[in-house]
Design a protein around this motif. Structure first.
Motif, short mmCIF file in Angstrom:
data_model
loop_
_atom_site.label_atom_id
_atom_site.label_comp_id
_atom_site.label_asym_id
_atom_site.label_seq_id
_atom_site.Cartn_x
_atom_site.Cartn_y
_atom_site.Cartn_z
N VAL A 1 0.85 -1.20 0.00
CA VAL A 1 0.00 0.00 0.00
C VAL A 1 0.88 1.25 0.00
CG1 VAL A 1 -1.73 1.31 1.30
CG2 VAL A 1 -1.97 -1.17 1.05
N LEU A 2 1.93 1.24 0.79
CA LEU A 2 2.86 2.37 0.80
C LEU A 2 3.50 2.55 -0.57
CD1 LEU A 2 4.24 4.58 2.46
CD2 LEU A 2 5.95 2.88 3.14
N ARG A 3 4.01 1.47 -1.13
CA ARG A 3 4.65 1.50 -2.44
C ARG A 3 3.71 2.05 -3.51
NH1 ARG A 3 4.43 -4.15 -4.94
NH2 ARG A 3 2.34 -3.35 -5.32
N ASP A 4 2.47 1.61 -3.49
CA ASP A 4 1.53 2.02 -4.51
C ASP A 4 1.06 3.46 -4.33
OD1 ASP A 4 1.78 -0.46 -5.65
OD2 ASP A 4 -0.11 -1.23 -4.87
N ARG A 5 1.36 4.05 -3.20
CA ARG A 5 1.00 5.45 -2.96
C ARG A 5 2.15 6.39 -3.31
NH1 ARG A 5 0.34 9.85 -2.90
NH2 ARG A 5 -1.21 11.16 -1.92
N LEU A 6 3.38 5.84 -3.39
CA LEU A 6 4.55 6.65 -3.68
C LEU A 6 4.78 6.81 -5.18
CD1 LEU A 6 7.02 5.07 -1.10
CD2 LEU A 6 5.77 7.23 -0.86
N GLU B 1 10.47 7.86 -5.59
CA GLU B 1 10.50 7.68 -4.14
C GLU B 1 10.39 6.21 -3.77
OE1 GLU B 1 11.59 8.71 -0.80
OE2 GLU B 1 11.12 10.41 -2.10
N CYS B 2 9.62 5.48 -4.54
CA CYS B 2 9.48 4.04 -4.35
C CYS B 2 10.84 3.36 -4.46
CB CYS B 2 8.50 3.49 -5.39
SG CYS B 2 8.27 1.73 -5.34
N ALA C 1 4.26 1.70 -14.16
CA ALA C 1 3.55 2.52 -15.14
C ALA C 1 2.15 2.88 -14.67
CB ALA C 1 3.48 1.80 -16.49
N LYS C 2 1.65 2.12 -13.71
CA LYS C 2 0.32 2.38 -13.16
C LYS C 2 0.38 3.64 -12.29
CE LYS C 2 -3.12 0.18 -10.24
NZ LYS C 2 -3.36 -0.87 -9.27
N VAL C 3 -0.61 4.47 -12.42
CA VAL C 3 -0.68 5.70 -11.64
C VAL C 3 -0.76 5.35 -10.16
CG1 VAL C 3 -2.04 7.79 -11.22
CG2 VAL C 3 -1.83 6.88 -13.54
N SER C 4 -0.08 6.13 -9.32
CA SER C 4 -0.10 5.85 -7.88
C SER C 4 -1.53 5.92 -7.34
CB SER C 4 0.81 6.81 -7.12
OG SER C 4 0.32 8.13 -7.21
N VAL C 5 -1.79 5.12 -6.35
CA VAL C 5 -3.11 5.02 -5.74
C VAL C 5 -3.43 6.33 -5.02
CG1 VAL C 5 -4.50 3.75 -4.07
CG2 VAL C 5 -2.86 2.53 -5.50
N ASP C 6 -4.64 6.81 -5.19
CA ASP C 6 -5.05 8.07 -4.59
C ASP C 6 -5.63 7.82 -3.20
OD1 ASP C 6 -5.50 10.78 -4.31
OD2 ASP C 6 -7.46 10.69 -5.28
N ILE C 7 -4.75 7.67 -2.24
CA ILE C 7 -5.15 7.51 -0.85
C ILE C 7 -4.86 8.84 -0.17
CG2 ILE C 7 -4.59 6.36 1.33
CD1 ILE C 7 -4.08 3.82 -0.26
N ARG C 8 -5.91 9.49 0.29
CA ARG C 8 -5.77 10.82 0.87
C ARG C 8 -5.96 10.84 2.39
NH1 ARG C 8 -3.64 13.69 -2.22
NH2 ARG C 8 -3.99 15.51 -0.94
N HIS C 9 -6.55 9.79 2.93
CA HIS C 9 -6.87 9.77 4.35
C HIS C 9 -6.33 8.50 5.01
CE1 HIS C 9 -9.44 13.23 3.73
NE2 HIS C 9 -9.91 12.61 2.67
#
Length: 142
Positions: free
Chosen positions: A45-50, A54-55, A77-85
């Motif tokens: 989850v951290l990796r996919d948000r960076l 930075e990853c 190539a996949k856009v980072s996951v949009d986790i805001r909270h």
């Protein structure tokens, strides 16, 4: 003679076990498999948000086997996951536990993030935290 024939493999397993054991200690758990699931899911989850750059910086500081777990299934190539909270971050980690959720998911995720932070340089952790939304940063103990 090394247990597996190559000292580098033994070291990789030993290092991974240290991380899993530290998660177990941090959370007062006695289930190594559950601790591994938490570590793996939190890293993903951290990796996919960076952002990819930075990853890669974080990956450079991970032990060999943990780095492999971290990159498992990664698609840069996949856009980072949009986790805001923080609740979204915690929920994404908790998905790995399926029908056996944790009693206090936020505390559990914070514990895993703190173990990761203990093994990564302070400067890199500053960069990672700075790249995350303010609410997600609340998951780390200060």
């Amino acid at each position: 003679m090394s247990a597996l024939g190559l000292p580098i493999f033994d070291k990789a397993i030993q290092d991974a076990n240290i991380w899993v054991n530290e998660i177990m200690s941090e959370l007062d758990w006695d289930d190594k498999h559950r601790a591994y699931i938490l570590l793996r899911s939190t890293l993903h989850v951290l990796r996919d948000r960076l952002q990819p750059n930075e990853c890669a910086h974080l990956a450079a500081q991970l032990p060999t086997l943990i780095r492999g777990i971290y990159f498992e299934g990664y698609r840069p190539a996949k856009v980072s996951v949009d986790i805001r909270h923080k609740e979204q971050f915690v929920s994404a980690v908790e998905e790995a536990f399926g029908d056996d959720p944790n009693d206090n998911p936020s505390e559990v995720v914070s514990g895993a993030l703190n173990v990761i932070a203990d093994h990564v340089s302070a400067g890199e952790m500053q960069d990672i935290r700075a790249s995350l939304p303010k609410d997600v940063r609340k998951l780390w103990d200060d």
